[in-house]
Enzyme design. Structure first.
Site, PDB file in Angstrom:
ATOM      1  N   HIS A 207       0.798  -1.229   0.000  1.00 29.97           N
ATOM      2  CA  HIS A 207       0.000   0.000   0.000  1.00 29.97           C
ATOM      3  C   HIS A 207       0.831   1.280   0.000  1.00 29.97           C
ATOM      4  O   HIS A 207       0.288   2.373  -0.094  1.00 29.97           O
ATOM      5  CB  HIS A 207      -0.933   0.036   1.220  1.00 29.97           C
ATOM      6  CG  HIS A 207      -0.230   0.402   2.497  1.00 29.97           C
ATOM      7  ND1 HIS A 207       0.537  -0.481   3.197  1.00 29.97           N
ATOM      8  CD2 HIS A 207      -0.154   1.566   3.167  1.00 29.97           C
ATOM      9  CE1 HIS A 207       1.038   0.099   4.256  1.00 29.97           C
ATOM     10  NE2 HIS A 207       0.645   1.359   4.270  1.00 29.97           N
TER      11      HIS A 207
HETATM   12  C1  UD1 Z   1      -2.106   5.588   6.066  1.00 30.03           C
HETATM   13  C2  UD1 Z   1      -0.844   6.043   6.765  1.00 30.03           C
HETATM   14  C3  UD1 Z   1       0.215   4.958   6.656  1.00 30.03           C
HETATM   15  C4  UD1 Z   1      -0.285   3.626   7.119  1.00 30.03           C
HETATM   16  C5  UD1 Z   1      -1.562   3.287   6.368  1.00 30.03           C
HETATM   17  C6  UD1 Z   1      -2.120   1.953   6.832  1.00 30.03           C
HETATM   18  C7  UD1 Z   1      -0.382   8.480   6.720  1.00 30.03           C
HETATM   19  C8  UD1 Z   1       0.446   9.511   6.083  1.00 30.03           C
HETATM   20  N1  UD1 Z   1      -0.301   7.241   6.153  1.00 30.03           N
HETATM   21  O1  UD1 Z   1      -1.813   5.497   4.688  1.00 30.03           O
HETATM   22  O2  UD1 Z   1       1.317   5.329   7.452  1.00 30.03           O
HETATM   23  O3  UD1 Z   1       0.690   2.629   6.884  1.00 30.03           O
HETATM   24  O4  UD1 Z   1      -2.507   4.331   6.588  1.00 30.03           O
HETATM   25  O5  UD1 Z   1      -3.355   1.684   6.313  1.00 30.03           O
HETATM   26  O6  UD1 Z   1      -1.063   8.766   7.674  1.00 30.03           O
HETATM   27  N2  UD1 Z   1      -9.319   4.880   2.225  1.00 30.03           N
HETATM   28  C9  UD1 Z   1     -10.517   4.216   2.205  1.00 30.03           C
HETATM   29  N3  UD1 Z   1     -11.075   3.825   3.394  1.00 30.03           N
HETATM   30  C10 UD1 Z   1     -10.475   4.083   4.582  1.00 30.03           C
HETATM   31  C11 UD1 Z   1      -9.254   4.777   4.586  1.00 30.03           C
HETATM   32  C12 UD1 Z   1      -8.666   5.145   3.400  1.00 30.03           C
HETATM   33  O7  UD1 Z   1     -11.092   3.967   1.154  1.00 30.03           O
HETATM   34  O8  UD1 Z   1     -11.052   3.728   5.637  1.00 30.03           O
HETATM   35  C13 UD1 Z   1      -8.702   5.313   0.957  1.00 30.03           C
HETATM   36  C14 UD1 Z   1      -8.623   6.823   0.907  1.00 30.03           C
HETATM   37  O9  UD1 Z   1      -9.743   7.375   0.335  1.00 30.03           O
HETATM   38  C15 UD1 Z   1      -7.365   7.087   0.096  1.00 30.03           C
HETATM   39  C16 UD1 Z   1      -6.519   5.849   0.355  1.00 30.03           C
HETATM   40  O10 UD1 Z   1      -7.361   4.867   0.916  1.00 30.03           O
HETATM   41  O11 UD1 Z   1      -7.683   7.137  -1.279  1.00 30.03           O
HETATM   42  C17 UD1 Z   1      -5.366   6.178   1.235  1.00 30.03           C
HETATM   43  O12 UD1 Z   1      -5.772   6.510   2.589  1.00 30.03           O
HETATM   44  P1  UD1 Z   1      -4.895   7.472   3.530  1.00 30.03           P
HETATM   45  O13 UD1 Z   1      -5.386   7.435   4.914  1.00 30.03           O
HETATM   46  O14 UD1 Z   1      -4.738   8.764   2.868  1.00 30.03           O
HETATM   47  O15 UD1 Z   1      -3.446   6.875   3.524  1.00 30.03           O
HETATM   48  P2  UD1 Z   1      -2.977   5.385   3.602  1.00 30.03           P
HETATM   49  O16 UD1 Z   1      -2.336   5.049   2.306  1.00 30.03           O
HETATM   50  O17 UD1 Z   1      -4.054   4.487   4.121  1.00 30.03           O
END
Ligand code: UD1
Length: 358
Positions: free
Chosen positions: A203
Protein backbone atom coordinates in the site's frame (compact mmCIF):
# COMPACT_ATOMS: atom_id res chain seq x y z
CA UNK A 1 -4.81 13.67 35.62
CA UNK A 2 -6.76 13.66 32.40
CA UNK A 3 -5.38 11.80 29.38
CA UNK A 4 -6.55 12.20 25.83
CA UNK A 5 -5.64 9.24 23.64
CA UNK A 6 -5.62 9.62 19.86
CA UNK A 7 -6.17 6.99 17.15
CA UNK A 8 -6.81 7.70 13.51
CA UNK A 9 -5.75 5.01 11.10
CA UNK A 10 -5.62 1.23 10.92
CA UNK A 11 -2.08 0.79 12.28
CA UNK A 12 -3.01 2.86 15.37
CA UNK A 13 -5.83 0.71 16.69
CA UNK A 14 -3.74 -2.29 17.80
CA UNK A 15 -1.37 0.14 19.55
CA UNK A 16 -4.04 1.90 21.60
CA UNK A 17 -6.00 -1.23 22.62
CA UNK A 18 -3.51 -2.36 25.31
CA UNK A 19 -3.08 1.23 26.54
CA UNK A 20 -6.84 1.51 27.14
CA UNK A 21 -6.76 -1.81 28.99
CA UNK A 22 -3.75 -0.79 31.10
CA UNK A 23 -5.47 2.46 32.17
CA UNK A 24 -8.58 0.47 33.08
CA UNK A 25 -6.52 -2.05 35.04
CA UNK A 26 -5.02 0.80 37.07
CA UNK A 27 -8.57 2.01 37.63
CA UNK A 28 -7.76 5.32 35.98
CA UNK A 29 -11.02 6.62 34.49
CA UNK A 30 -10.17 10.12 33.35
CA UNK A 31 -9.36 9.01 29.82
CA UNK A 32 -10.84 10.34 26.58
CA UNK A 33 -10.51 8.40 23.33
CA UNK A 34 -10.48 10.48 20.15
CA UNK A 35 -10.82 8.82 16.73
CA UNK A 36 -9.89 11.27 14.01
CA UNK A 37 -11.66 9.22 11.34
CA UNK A 38 -8.60 9.23 9.04
CA UNK A 39 -9.62 5.63 8.34
CA UNK A 40 -13.36 5.16 8.37
CA UNK A 41 -14.35 2.02 6.45
CA UNK A 42 -15.73 -0.96 8.30
CA UNK A 43 -12.73 -3.00 7.10
CA UNK A 44 -10.13 -0.34 7.92
CA UNK A 45 -11.54 0.77 11.28
CA UNK A 46 -14.74 -0.74 12.79
CA UNK A 47 -13.67 -4.39 12.79
CA UNK A 48 -10.53 -3.43 14.73
CA UNK A 49 -12.61 -1.88 17.50
CA UNK A 50 -14.78 -4.99 17.80
CA UNK A 51 -11.92 -7.53 17.47
CA UNK A 52 -9.80 -5.73 20.06
CA UNK A 53 -12.61 -4.83 22.42
CA UNK A 54 -11.80 -1.10 22.21
CA UNK A 55 -14.65 1.00 23.62
CA UNK A 56 -16.53 3.33 21.27
CA UNK A 57 -14.47 6.50 20.85
CA UNK A 58 -15.72 9.40 22.99
CA UNK A 59 -15.26 11.67 19.98
CA UNK A 60 -14.97 10.90 16.26
CA UNK A 61 -14.03 13.70 13.86
CA UNK A 62 -14.80 11.68 10.73
CA UNK A 63 -12.22 13.66 8.76
CA UNK A 64 -11.91 11.02 6.03
CA UNK A 65 -9.59 11.19 3.06
CA UNK A 66 -7.97 14.16 1.35
CA UNK A 67 -4.57 15.56 0.54
CA UNK A 68 -2.05 15.48 3.37
CA UNK A 69 -2.59 19.18 4.08
CA UNK A 70 -6.39 18.84 4.04
CA UNK A 71 -6.39 15.78 6.29
CA UNK A 72 -3.84 17.19 8.73
CA UNK A 73 -5.49 20.62 8.87
CA UNK A 74 -9.01 19.25 9.43
CA UNK A 75 -7.77 17.10 12.29
CA UNK A 76 -5.93 20.06 13.85
CA UNK A 77 -8.97 22.34 13.78
CA UNK A 78 -11.23 19.72 15.37
CA UNK A 79 -8.61 18.60 17.86
CA UNK A 80 -7.95 22.17 19.01
CA UNK A 81 -11.62 22.51 19.99
CA UNK A 82 -11.52 19.25 21.92
CA UNK A 83 -8.34 20.24 23.78
CA UNK A 84 -9.78 23.64 24.70
CA UNK A 85 -13.04 22.11 25.95
CA UNK A 86 -11.61 19.07 27.75
CA UNK A 87 -8.26 20.51 28.98
CA UNK A 88 -6.30 17.24 29.17
CA UNK A 89 -3.04 17.11 31.15
CA UNK A 90 -1.54 14.78 28.55
CA UNK A 91 -2.20 13.95 24.92
CA UNK A 92 -0.98 10.48 23.98
CA UNK A 93 -0.32 9.80 20.29
CA UNK A 94 0.90 6.58 18.68
CA UNK A 95 2.75 5.68 15.49
CA UNK A 96 3.47 7.90 12.52
CA UNK A 97 0.28 8.67 10.60
CA UNK A 98 -1.10 12.11 9.79
CA UNK A 99 -3.33 11.98 12.88
CA UNK A 100 -0.21 11.54 15.05
CA UNK A 101 1.53 14.75 14.01
CA UNK A 102 -1.70 16.73 13.67
CA UNK A 103 -2.73 16.08 17.28
CA UNK A 104 0.78 16.35 18.75
CA UNK A 105 1.31 19.74 17.14
CA UNK A 106 -2.08 21.06 18.18
CA UNK A 107 -1.66 19.98 21.80
CA UNK A 108 1.86 21.29 22.11
CA UNK A 109 0.87 24.76 20.90
CA UNK A 110 -1.83 24.84 23.57
CA UNK A 111 0.79 24.04 26.22
CA UNK A 112 -0.47 20.49 26.76
CA UNK A 113 2.12 17.80 27.35
CA UNK A 114 2.51 15.18 24.61
CA UNK A 115 3.59 11.55 24.92
CA UNK A 116 4.59 9.69 21.75
CA UNK A 117 4.29 5.92 21.72
CA UNK A 118 6.61 4.25 19.16
CA UNK A 119 9.08 7.15 19.13
CA UNK A 120 12.52 7.19 17.56
CA UNK A 121 11.96 4.98 14.51
CA UNK A 122 13.79 6.37 11.47
CA UNK A 123 13.93 5.19 7.86
CA UNK A 124 16.08 8.22 6.89
CA UNK A 125 13.87 8.53 3.83
CA UNK A 126 12.26 11.95 3.79
CA UNK A 127 10.14 11.06 0.77
CA UNK A 128 7.99 8.97 3.16
CA UNK A 129 5.21 11.02 4.75
CA UNK A 130 5.53 8.82 7.84
CA UNK A 131 9.20 9.79 8.31
CA UNK A 132 8.26 13.47 8.36
CA UNK A 133 5.48 12.70 10.84
CA UNK A 134 7.86 10.74 13.08
CA UNK A 135 10.61 13.35 13.15
CA UNK A 136 8.23 16.26 13.78
CA UNK A 137 6.26 14.41 16.48
CA UNK A 138 9.42 13.36 18.33
CA UNK A 139 10.86 16.86 18.16
CA UNK A 140 7.94 18.32 20.15
CA UNK A 141 6.98 15.45 22.46
CA UNK A 142 7.62 15.58 26.21
CA UNK A 143 7.86 11.83 26.73
CA UNK A 144 9.15 9.47 24.05
CA UNK A 145 8.27 5.81 24.52
CA UNK A 146 10.50 3.60 22.37
CA UNK A 147 10.20 0.03 21.13
CA UNK A 148 13.91 -0.77 20.89
CA UNK A 149 17.42 0.46 21.76
CA UNK A 150 18.16 1.56 18.18
CA UNK A 151 15.29 4.04 18.48
CA UNK A 152 16.82 5.39 21.71
CA UNK A 153 20.09 5.93 19.85
CA UNK A 154 18.32 7.77 17.02
CA UNK A 155 16.72 10.14 19.53
CA UNK A 156 19.99 10.77 21.39
CA UNK A 157 21.72 11.54 18.11
CA UNK A 158 19.03 14.15 17.44
CA UNK A 159 19.72 15.78 20.78
CA UNK A 160 16.68 14.53 22.71
CA UNK A 161 17.56 14.65 26.43
CA UNK A 162 17.85 11.29 28.17
CA UNK A 163 15.17 12.27 30.68
CA UNK A 164 12.49 12.22 27.96
CA UNK A 165 13.33 8.79 26.52
CA UNK A 166 11.70 5.67 27.96
CA UNK A 167 12.45 2.26 26.44
CA UNK A 168 9.27 0.34 27.16
CA UNK A 169 8.78 -2.23 24.38
CA UNK A 170 6.11 -2.60 21.76
CA UNK A 171 2.37 -2.11 22.37
CA UNK A 172 1.50 -3.67 19.02
CA UNK A 173 3.16 -6.85 20.24
CA UNK A 174 1.14 -6.62 23.49
CA UNK A 175 -1.93 -6.93 21.28
CA UNK A 176 -0.45 -9.75 19.24
CA UNK A 177 0.25 -11.86 22.33
CA UNK A 178 -3.18 -11.08 23.78
CA UNK A 179 -4.99 -12.14 20.60
CA UNK A 180 -2.89 -14.89 19.04
CA UNK A 181 -4.83 -17.86 20.45
CA UNK A 182 -8.13 -16.43 19.25
CA UNK A 183 -6.61 -15.65 15.85
CA UNK A 184 -5.26 -19.11 15.13
CA UNK A 185 -8.52 -20.69 16.27
CA UNK A 186 -10.26 -19.05 13.29
CA UNK A 187 -10.60 -21.13 10.13
CA UNK A 188 -8.32 -20.25 7.22
CA UNK A 189 -9.96 -19.03 4.02
CA UNK A 190 -11.14 -21.88 1.78
CA UNK A 191 -8.39 -23.57 -0.28
CA UNK A 192 -5.56 -22.48 2.03
CA UNK A 193 -3.78 -24.88 4.32
CA UNK A 194 -1.30 -24.16 7.06
CA UNK A 195 2.25 -23.45 5.85
CA UNK A 196 1.21 -23.82 2.20
CA UNK A 197 0.55 -20.21 1.16
CA UNK A 198 2.13 -16.75 1.22
CA UNK A 199 0.51 -13.46 2.29
CA UNK A 200 0.94 -10.25 0.31
CA UNK A 201 0.22 -6.65 1.38
CA UNK A 202 1.08 -3.57 -0.64
CA UNK A 203 0.00 0.00 0.00
CA UNK A 204 2.98 2.35 0.24
CA UNK A 205 2.49 5.28 -2.16
CA UNK A 206 6.03 4.82 -3.58
CA UNK A 207 5.10 1.25 -4.59
CA UNK A 208 1.50 1.53 -5.72
CA UNK A 209 1.00 5.06 -7.07
CA UNK A 210 3.49 4.65 -9.95
CA UNK A 211 2.21 2.27 -12.67
CA UNK A 212 5.77 1.22 -13.68
CA UNK A 213 6.77 0.35 -10.12
CA UNK A 214 3.52 -1.48 -9.42
CA UNK A 215 3.63 -3.52 -12.62
CA UNK A 216 7.21 -4.62 -11.82
CA UNK A 217 6.16 -5.73 -8.33
CA UNK A 218 3.10 -7.53 -9.64
CA UNK A 219 5.32 -9.31 -12.20
CA UNK A 220 7.44 -10.63 -9.33
CA UNK A 221 4.27 -11.68 -7.48
CA UNK A 222 3.11 -13.63 -10.56
CA UNK A 223 6.36 -15.62 -10.47
CA UNK A 224 5.88 -16.33 -6.75
CA UNK A 225 2.31 -17.48 -7.52
CA UNK A 226 3.71 -20.06 -9.93
CA UNK A 227 5.23 -21.85 -6.91
CA UNK A 228 2.83 -21.17 -4.02
CA UNK A 229 -0.70 -19.77 -3.59
CA UNK A 230 -0.68 -16.12 -2.53
CA UNK A 231 -3.46 -14.31 -0.68
CA UNK A 232 -3.60 -10.53 -1.09
CA UNK A 233 -5.92 -8.48 1.18
CA UNK A 234 -5.99 -5.22 -0.75
CA UNK A 235 -5.70 -1.80 0.85
CA UNK A 236 -8.15 0.75 -0.65
CA UNK A 237 -5.25 2.88 -1.92
CA UNK A 238 -3.95 -0.08 -3.94
CA UNK A 239 -7.26 -1.38 -5.28
CA UNK A 240 -7.76 1.49 -7.68
CA UNK A 241 -4.35 0.83 -9.28
CA UNK A 242 -4.65 -2.93 -9.85
CA UNK A 243 -6.39 -2.60 -13.22
CA UNK A 244 -7.70 -6.15 -13.36
CA UNK A 245 -4.41 -7.83 -12.38
CA UNK A 246 -5.06 -11.53 -11.77
CA UNK A 247 -3.34 -14.92 -11.53
CA UNK A 248 -5.02 -18.31 -10.99
CA UNK A 249 -2.94 -18.85 -7.84
CA UNK A 250 -3.61 -15.37 -6.40
CA UNK A 251 -6.60 -14.60 -4.16
CA UNK A 252 -7.45 -10.91 -4.10
CA UNK A 253 -9.49 -10.08 -0.99
CA UNK A 254 -10.94 -7.14 0.91
CA UNK A 255 -8.92 -5.89 3.93
CA UNK A 256 -9.03 -8.47 6.75
CA UNK A 257 -10.06 -7.79 10.32
CA UNK A 258 -7.25 -7.78 12.90
CA UNK A 259 -7.90 -11.33 14.11
CA UNK A 260 -8.37 -12.85 10.67
CA UNK A 261 -5.19 -11.22 9.41
CA UNK A 262 -3.11 -12.27 12.40
CA UNK A 263 -4.43 -15.83 12.04
CA UNK A 264 -3.58 -15.74 8.34
CA UNK A 265 0.00 -14.50 8.84
CA UNK A 266 0.71 -16.79 11.78
CA UNK A 267 0.01 -19.89 9.66
CA UNK A 268 1.61 -18.71 6.41
CA UNK A 269 4.86 -19.88 4.82
CA UNK A 270 6.09 -16.31 4.39
CA UNK A 271 4.90 -12.74 3.94
CA UNK A 272 5.63 -10.21 1.20
CA UNK A 273 4.89 -6.68 2.33
CA UNK A 274 5.72 -2.99 2.30
CA UNK A 275 4.02 -2.34 5.66
CA UNK A 276 5.82 -1.18 8.80
CA UNK A 277 4.00 -3.08 11.53
CA UNK A 278 3.95 -6.43 9.74
CA UNK A 279 7.76 -6.49 9.87
CA UNK A 280 7.44 -6.56 13.66
CA UNK A 281 4.57 -9.03 13.86
CA UNK A 282 6.35 -11.57 11.63
CA UNK A 283 9.51 -11.21 13.70
CA UNK A 284 7.61 -12.25 16.81
CA UNK A 285 5.76 -15.03 15.00
CA UNK A 286 8.96 -16.38 13.40
CA UNK A 287 7.45 -16.09 9.91
CA UNK A 288 9.88 -14.98 7.16
CA UNK A 289 9.05 -11.48 5.94
CA UNK A 290 10.26 -10.08 2.61
CA UNK A 291 9.94 -6.30 2.82
CA UNK A 292 9.62 -4.72 -0.61
CA UNK A 293 11.19 -1.40 0.28
CA UNK A 294 14.62 0.19 -0.01
CA UNK A 295 14.80 1.05 3.70
CA UNK A 296 13.13 0.28 6.97
CA UNK A 297 12.52 2.32 10.11
CA UNK A 298 12.52 -1.01 11.98
CA UNK A 299 16.08 -2.39 11.42
CA UNK A 300 15.87 -4.43 14.64
CA UNK A 301 13.53 -6.80 12.76
CA UNK A 302 16.33 -7.51 10.23
CA UNK A 303 19.04 -7.69 12.88
CA UNK A 304 17.26 -10.06 15.27
CA UNK A 305 14.09 -11.11 13.53
CA UNK A 306 12.87 -12.72 10.34
CA UNK A 307 12.69 -9.59 8.20
CA UNK A 308 14.64 -9.27 4.95
CA UNK A 309 14.79 -5.98 3.12
CA UNK A 310 14.50 -7.17 -0.48
CA UNK A 311 14.05 -3.82 -2.24
CA UNK A 312 11.77 -3.29 -5.22
CA UNK A 313 13.70 -4.98 -8.03
CA UNK A 314 11.39 -7.75 -9.35
CA UNK A 315 14.27 -10.16 -10.04
CA UNK A 316 15.60 -9.88 -6.49
CA UNK A 317 12.13 -10.25 -4.97
CA UNK A 318 11.59 -13.44 -6.97
CA UNK A 319 15.01 -14.85 -6.00
CA UNK A 320 14.52 -14.10 -2.31
CA UNK A 321 11.01 -15.59 -2.29
CA UNK A 322 12.29 -18.75 -3.97
CA UNK A 323 15.19 -18.93 -1.48
CA UNK A 324 12.70 -18.83 1.41
CA UNK A 325 10.61 -21.53 -0.28
CA UNK A 326 13.70 -23.71 -0.74
CA UNK A 327 15.45 -23.12 2.59
CA UNK A 328 12.66 -22.47 5.12
CA UNK A 329 12.61 -20.25 8.19
CA UNK A 330 15.62 -18.17 9.21
CA UNK A 331 16.76 -18.29 12.84
CA UNK A 332 15.43 -15.40 14.86
CA UNK A 333 14.92 -14.02 18.32
CA UNK A 334 12.40 -11.62 19.81
CA UNK A 335 13.67 -8.11 20.66
CA UNK A 336 14.05 -7.10 24.30
CA UNK A 337 10.84 -6.05 26.07
CA UNK A 338 8.55 -7.26 23.27
CA UNK A 339 6.93 -9.30 25.98
CA UNK A 340 3.29 -8.23 26.12
CA UNK A 341 3.75 -5.66 28.91
CA UNK A 342 4.77 -2.45 27.10
CA UNK A 343 1.44 -0.69 27.68
CA UNK A 344 1.61 -1.37 31.42
CA UNK A 345 5.05 0.27 31.53
CA UNK A 346 3.77 3.27 29.59
CA UNK A 347 0.72 3.79 31.78
CA UNK A 348 2.75 3.37 34.94
CA UNK A 349 5.18 6.05 33.74
CA UNK A 350 2.39 8.43 32.78
CA UNK A 351 0.53 8.02 36.07
CA UNK A 352 3.75 8.70 37.97
CA UNK A 353 4.25 12.05 36.25
CA UNK A 354 3.63 15.14 38.34
CA UNK A 355 0.37 16.94 37.64
CA UNK A 356 1.13 20.41 36.27
CA UNK A 357 0.94 23.20 38.86
CA UNK A 358 -2.36 25.14 38.65
C1 UD1 B 1 -2.11 5.59 6.07
C2 UD1 B 1 -0.84 6.04 6.77
C3 UD1 B 1 0.21 4.96 6.66
C4 UD1 B 1 -0.29 3.63 7.12
C5 UD1 B 1 -1.56 3.29 6.37
C6 UD1 B 1 -2.12 1.95 6.83
C7 UD1 B 1 -0.38 8.48 6.72
C8 UD1 B 1 0.45 9.51 6.08
N1 UD1 B 1 -0.30 7.24 6.15
O1 UD1 B 1 -1.81 5.50 4.69
O2 UD1 B 1 1.32 5.33 7.45
O3 UD1 B 1 0.69 2.63 6.88
O4 UD1 B 1 -2.51 4.33 6.59
O5 UD1 B 1 -3.36 1.68 6.31
O6 UD1 B 1 -1.06 8.77 7.67
N2 UD1 B 1 -9.32 4.88 2.23
C9 UD1 B 1 -10.52 4.22 2.20
N3 UD1 B 1 -11.08 3.83 3.39
C10 UD1 B 1 -10.47 4.08 4.58
C11 UD1 B 1 -9.25 4.78 4.59
C12 UD1 B 1 -8.67 5.15 3.40
O7 UD1 B 1 -11.09 3.97 1.15
O8 UD1 B 1 -11.05 3.73 5.64
C13 UD1 B 1 -8.70 5.31 0.96
C14 UD1 B 1 -8.62 6.82 0.91
O9 UD1 B 1 -9.74 7.37 0.34
C15 UD1 B 1 -7.37 7.09 0.10
C16 UD1 B 1 -6.52 5.85 0.35
O10 UD1 B 1 -7.36 4.87 0.92
O11 UD1 B 1 -7.68 7.14 -1.28
C17 UD1 B 1 -5.37 6.18 1.24
O12 UD1 B 1 -5.77 6.51 2.59
P1 UD1 B 1 -4.90 7.47 3.53
O13 UD1 B 1 -5.39 7.44 4.91
O14 UD1 B 1 -4.74 8.76 2.87
O15 UD1 B 1 -3.45 6.88 3.52
P2 UD1 B 1 -2.98 5.39 3.60
O16 UD1 B 1 -2.34 5.05 2.31
O17 UD1 B 1 -4.05 4.49 4.12
Amino acid sequence: MRFLLVAGARPNFMKIAPLMKAFRRRDHRDLILVHTGQHYDRGMSDTFFSDLDIPEPDINFGVGSGTHAQQTARIMVDFENVCIQRRPDWVVVVGDVNSTIACALTAKKLGIRVAHVEAGLRSRDMSMPEEINRICTDAISDLLFTTDRLADENLRREGVPESKIRFVGNTMIDTLFAQLDRAIALPLPADLSEGQYAVLTLHRPSNVDSPEMLSGLLGAISSVCSRIPVIFPVHPRTRSHLNGFAHPNLTIAEPFSYLSFLGLVARSRFVLTDSGGIQEETTVLGIPCLTMRLNTERPITCELGTNMLVGTDPKRIREMAFAVLDHGRPRHCIPDKWDGHAAERIVETLLDEDPLPC
